[in-house]
Design an enzyme around this catalytic site. Sequence first.
Site, short mmCIF file in Angstrom:
data_model
loop_
_atom_site.label_atom_id
_atom_site.label_comp_id
_atom_site.label_asym_id
_atom_site.label_seq_id
_atom_site.Cartn_x
_atom_site.Cartn_y
_atom_site.Cartn_z
N PHE A 25 0.84 -1.20 0.00
CA PHE A 25 0.00 0.00 0.00
C PHE A 25 0.87 1.25 0.00
O PHE A 25 2.03 1.22 0.45
CB PHE A 25 -0.89 0.03 1.25
CG PHE A 25 -1.92 -1.05 1.29
CD1 PHE A 25 -3.22 -0.81 0.86
CD2 PHE A 25 -1.60 -2.31 1.74
CE1 PHE A 25 -4.17 -1.81 0.90
CE2 PHE A 25 -2.56 -3.33 1.78
CZ PHE A 25 -3.84 -3.08 1.35
N ASP A 26 0.30 2.36 -0.48
CA ASP A 26 1.04 3.62 -0.34
C ASP A 26 0.78 4.21 1.03
O ASP A 26 0.06 3.61 1.86
CB ASP A 26 0.65 4.59 -1.47
CG ASP A 26 -0.81 5.02 -1.42
OD1 ASP A 26 -1.42 4.86 -0.34
OD2 ASP A 26 -1.34 5.50 -2.44
N LYS A 27 1.34 5.37 1.32
CA LYS A 27 1.29 5.92 2.67
C LYS A 27 -0.13 6.26 3.13
O LYS A 27 -0.40 6.34 4.33
CB LYS A 27 2.17 7.16 2.78
CG LYS A 27 1.73 8.33 1.89
CD LYS A 27 2.69 9.49 2.00
CE LYS A 27 2.24 10.66 1.08
NZ LYS A 27 3.18 11.79 1.19
#
Length: 310
Positions: free
Chosen positions: A303-305
């Site tokens: 996942f991204d941030k």
Amino acid sequence: MLEDTATRFLQFTFSSIVVFICGWRFFKQAIYLGLHAAVSMDTLIAIGTGSAYFYSIYIFSKGAHGLYFESATTIITFILLGKYFEERTKLKTSEAIRKLHELRPQKSRLFKNNQEYEINTAELKPGDVILVKPGEWISTDGVVIEGSSTVNESVMTGESTPVLKTKNHNVIGGTVNLTGRLIFEVSKTGSETVLSKIIKLIEEAQTTKAPIQKLADKVTAVFVPFVLGVALLSFIFWFYRTNNFYVAMVSFVSVLIIACPCALGLATPTAILVSTTEAAKKGILIKNAEAIEKAHQTKTLVFDKTGTLT
């Protein structure tokens, strides 16, 4: 004796209603396939329940015991119950798709010569200029040519943080304009918009067959003739051994009833419908049934941030 006869007659009556009124669809399909030299699970259901029913009539007429009316009734009822749940799931799926359609407003505010004109969204075409005020839904895809505002795109991206939109930024139909006035030029309409493609993707996912379901269809082509052959051999064997038509017929009917596919043809399509519908509600779009089947092989998700997976 009179009470026993009345009970049997009731079995015959209710079984006739279930088998030939509620379950006529299976016999109709089996007859159609038979005329085209083909078989399916419906063939096995029709032959199994039909044999149990007509054999029971034969036994009933002889006044003997060992009726199979309840077997034929139970099989038809169980399969129809499964199909009912499947249709109910389809209705829920249609409801989820309907809600996606509702994200697209029916009316749009056309901005022309510094004047506002309300028109049907369906009448929009690329190049039209649309005005969207704070709190209004963006009706179609486009590019901002004037104004500045934040837009809630969570329905599309899963991001809860509003996105700032200024000149030359893209906007997506089905999102909500929050704080400012936006004027944008329409770039896509109808089936070309992002929202329409998402809806089409969901619909296609629910009509595709998973590899295991295709395998079940192939197995059916072999399984049904095999079961019919085993049932016939069972009849011949027991009739030859006992010279008793009753015993041989019991064996024949038993094989067909036991082999009736009460779940094989229902489990997979129902699972696909339920999973794609529930996933769509949670913002997860599934391209096709094969993706669902392969999902269990996933080892790692990155996942991204913000926690959004695209």
